[in-house]
Scaffold this motif. Structure first.
Motif, PDB file in Angstrom:
ATOM      1  N   GLY A 112       0.800  -1.217   0.000  1.00 35.55           N
ATOM      2  CA  GLY A 112       0.000   0.000   0.000  1.00 35.55           C
ATOM      3  C   GLY A 112       0.831   1.263   0.000  1.00 35.55           C
ATOM      4  N   ALA A 113       2.030   1.183   0.555  1.00 36.21           N
ATOM      5  CA  ALA A 113       2.919   2.347   0.576  1.00 36.21           C
ATOM      6  C   ALA A 113       3.479   2.657  -0.813  1.00 36.21           C
ATOM      7  N   HIS A 114       3.353   1.722  -1.735  1.00 35.71           N
ATOM      8  CA  HIS A 114       3.945   1.881  -3.062  1.00 35.71           C
ATOM      9  C   HIS A 114       2.918   2.124  -4.160  1.00 35.71           C
ATOM     10  N   LEU A 115       1.667   1.926  -3.856  1.00 36.96           N
ATOM     11  CA  LEU A 115       0.616   2.170  -4.845  1.00 36.96           C
ATOM     12  C   LEU A 115      -0.086   3.479  -4.513  1.00 36.96           C
ATOM     13  N   VAL A 116      -0.543   4.158  -5.539  1.00 38.27           N
ATOM     14  CA  VAL A 116      -1.263   5.409  -5.323  1.00 38.27           C
ATOM     15  C   VAL A 116      -2.495   5.457  -6.224  1.00 38.27           C
ATOM     16  N   GLY A 117      -3.339   6.415  -5.917  1.00 41.75           N
ATOM     17  CA  GLY A 117      -4.445   6.747  -6.802  1.00 41.75           C
ATOM     18  C   GLY A 117      -5.458   5.655  -7.045  1.00 41.75           C
ATOM     19  N   HIS A 118      -5.981   5.676  -8.266  1.00 44.00           N
ATOM     20  CA  HIS A 118      -7.073   4.775  -8.634  1.00 44.00           C
ATOM     21  C   HIS A 118      -6.695   3.300  -8.507  1.00 44.00           C
ATOM     22  N   GLU A 119      -5.454   2.970  -8.848  1.00 42.89           N
ATOM     23  CA  GLU A 119      -5.056   1.562  -8.813  1.00 42.89           C
ATOM     24  C   GLU A 119      -5.112   1.000  -7.396  1.00 42.89           C
ATOM     25  N   ARG A 120      -4.626   1.772  -6.437  1.00 46.28           N
ATOM     26  CA  ARG A 120      -4.682   1.314  -5.044  1.00 46.28           C
ATOM     27  C   ARG A 120      -6.138   1.175  -4.600  1.00 46.28           C
ATOM     28  N   ALA A 121      -6.975   2.148  -4.943  1.00 49.50           N
ATOM     29  CA  ALA A 121      -8.394   2.099  -4.566  1.00 49.50           C
ATOM     30  C   ALA A 121      -9.114   0.935  -5.251  1.00 49.50           C
ATOM     31  N   GLU A 122      -8.816   0.705  -6.522  1.00 52.41           N
ATOM     32  CA  GLU A 122      -9.462  -0.404  -7.243  1.00 52.41           C
ATOM     33  C   GLU A 122      -9.059  -1.756  -6.667  1.00 52.41           C
ATOM     34  N   ASP A 177      -4.887 -12.309  -8.550  1.00 50.61           N
ATOM     35  CA  ASP A 177      -6.076 -13.012  -9.060  1.00 50.61           C
ATOM     36  C   ASP A 177      -7.325 -12.167  -8.835  1.00 50.61           C
ATOM     37  N   ALA A 178      -7.408 -11.542  -7.661  1.00 56.54           N
ATOM     38  CA  ALA A 178      -8.561 -10.697  -7.345  1.00 56.54           C
ATOM     39  C   ALA A 178      -8.580  -9.458  -8.235  1.00 56.54           C
ATOM     40  N   ALA A 179      -7.406  -8.934  -8.557  1.00 58.36           N
ATOM     41  CA  ALA A 179      -7.304  -7.712  -9.350  1.00 58.36           C
ATOM     42  C   ALA A 179      -7.721  -7.930 -10.802  1.00 58.36           C
ATOM     43  N   GLY A 180      -7.312  -9.049 -11.374  1.00 58.37           N
ATOM     44  CA  GLY A 180      -7.550  -9.267 -12.802  1.00 58.37           C
ATOM     45  C   GLY A 180      -6.412  -8.682 -13.627  1.00 58.37           C
ATOM     46  N   GLU A 181      -6.334  -9.111 -14.877  1.00 57.56           N
ATOM     47  CA  GLU A 181      -5.190  -8.759 -15.729  1.00 57.56           C
ATOM     48  C   GLU A 181      -5.075  -7.260 -16.016  1.00 57.56           C
ATOM     49  N   GLU A 182      -6.173  -6.596 -16.348  1.00 55.21           N
ATOM     50  CA  GLU A 182      -6.112  -5.192 -16.744  1.00 55.21           C
ATOM     51  C   GLU A 182      -5.613  -4.321 -15.588  1.00 55.21           C
ATOM     52  N   LEU A 183      -6.176  -4.513 -14.399  1.00 50.16           N
ATOM     53  CA  LEU A 183      -5.724  -3.755 -13.238  1.00 50.16           C
ATOM     54  C   LEU A 183      -4.285  -4.114 -12.889  1.00 50.16           C
ATOM     55  N   MET A 184      -3.921  -5.382 -12.995  1.00 48.04           N
ATOM     56  CA  MET A 184      -2.536  -5.780 -12.682  1.00 48.04           C
ATOM     57  C   MET A 184      -1.537  -5.072 -13.589  1.00 48.04           C
ATOM     58  N   GLN A 185      -1.874  -4.923 -14.860  1.00 47.43           N
ATOM     59  CA  GLN A 185      -0.967  -4.215 -15.773  1.00 47.43           C
ATOM     60  C   GLN A 185      -0.740  -2.781 -15.292  1.00 47.43           C
ATOM     61  N   ARG A 186      -1.801  -2.108 -14.867  1.00 48.25           N
ATOM     62  CA  ARG A 186      -1.673  -0.734 -14.387  1.00 48.25           C
ATOM     63  C   ARG A 186      -0.903  -0.671 -13.072  1.00 48.25           C
ATOM     64  N   ILE A 187      -1.123  -1.662 -12.194  1.00 47.06           N
ATOM     65  CA  ILE A 187      -0.387  -1.704 -10.924  1.00 47.06           C
ATOM     66  C   ILE A 187       1.103  -1.889 -11.187  1.00 47.06           C
ATOM     67  N   LEU A 188       1.444  -2.804 -12.081  1.00 44.38           N
ATOM     68  CA  LEU A 188       2.854  -3.075 -12.353  1.00 44.38           C
ATOM     69  C   LEU A 188       3.556  -1.870 -12.982  1.00 44.38           C
ATOM     70  N   LEU A 189       2.817  -1.037 -13.708  1.00 47.89           N
ATOM     71  CA  LEU A 189       3.408   0.174 -14.277  1.00 47.89           C
ATOM     72  C   LEU A 189       3.822   1.168 -13.189  1.00 47.89           C
ATOM     73  N   GLN A 190       3.164   1.110 -12.028  1.00 45.32           N
ATOM     74  CA  GLN A 190       3.489   2.021 -10.923  1.00 45.32           C
ATOM     75  C   GLN A 190       4.711   1.569 -10.133  1.00 45.32           C
TER      76      GLN A 190
END
Length: 131
Positions: free
Chosen positions: A36-46, A103-116
């Motif tokens: 959580g300390a490394h994610l921000v914005g919409h991706e963390r909330a999603e 698995d809970a996030a799904g592929e599309e959200l995971m791609q955005r998370i990994l970009l952060q």
């Protein structure tokens, strides 16, 4: 779809091969607090919206990070927070928790998370990316 607490914990316990749900819960709390300390914005909330409320709150109210940790430093930080952990057991804990979260996030959200995140986190999530 949000995973129920029991289902999330059961998946973490199975993947981590923990003897008790308490061990799985401890790993989930530490790993998600650091993530959580490394994610921000919409991706963390999603991502939080797809986790059980207990873990969503941990993700949304993280430990504060001064700088993004490399994947290796994330492993070492996890080891420091779990009593008796080594780098190897921390990698195991991280893999168990983050693969269930992925698995809970799904592929599309995971791609955005990994970009952060810094390079190498794809492996921690069990989602190796092509070079």
């Amino acid at each position: 779809m949000t995973l129920r607490w029991e289902a999330f914990l059961t998946h973490v316990q199975e993947r981590g091969e923990y003897d008790t749900p308490q061990e799985a819960d401890r790993a989930a709390r530490v790993v998600l607090a650091l993530l959580g300390a490394h994610l921000v914005g919409h991706e963390r909330a999603e991502l939080a919206a797809r986790l059980p409320e207990t873990y969503a709150l941990i993700l949304l109210n993280p430990l504060q990070a001064d700088e993004p940790l490399s994947a290796d430093r994330f492993v070492r930080a996890t080891a420091a927070w779990i009593e008796g952990a080594t780098k190897e057991t921390a990698e195991w804990d991280i893999g168990a928790v983050l693969s269930v979260a992925a698995d809970a996030a799904g592929e599309e959200l995971m791609q955005r998370i990994l970009l952060q995140l810094p390079p190498g986190y794809d492996l921690l999530f069990g989602r190796p990316q092509p070079l």
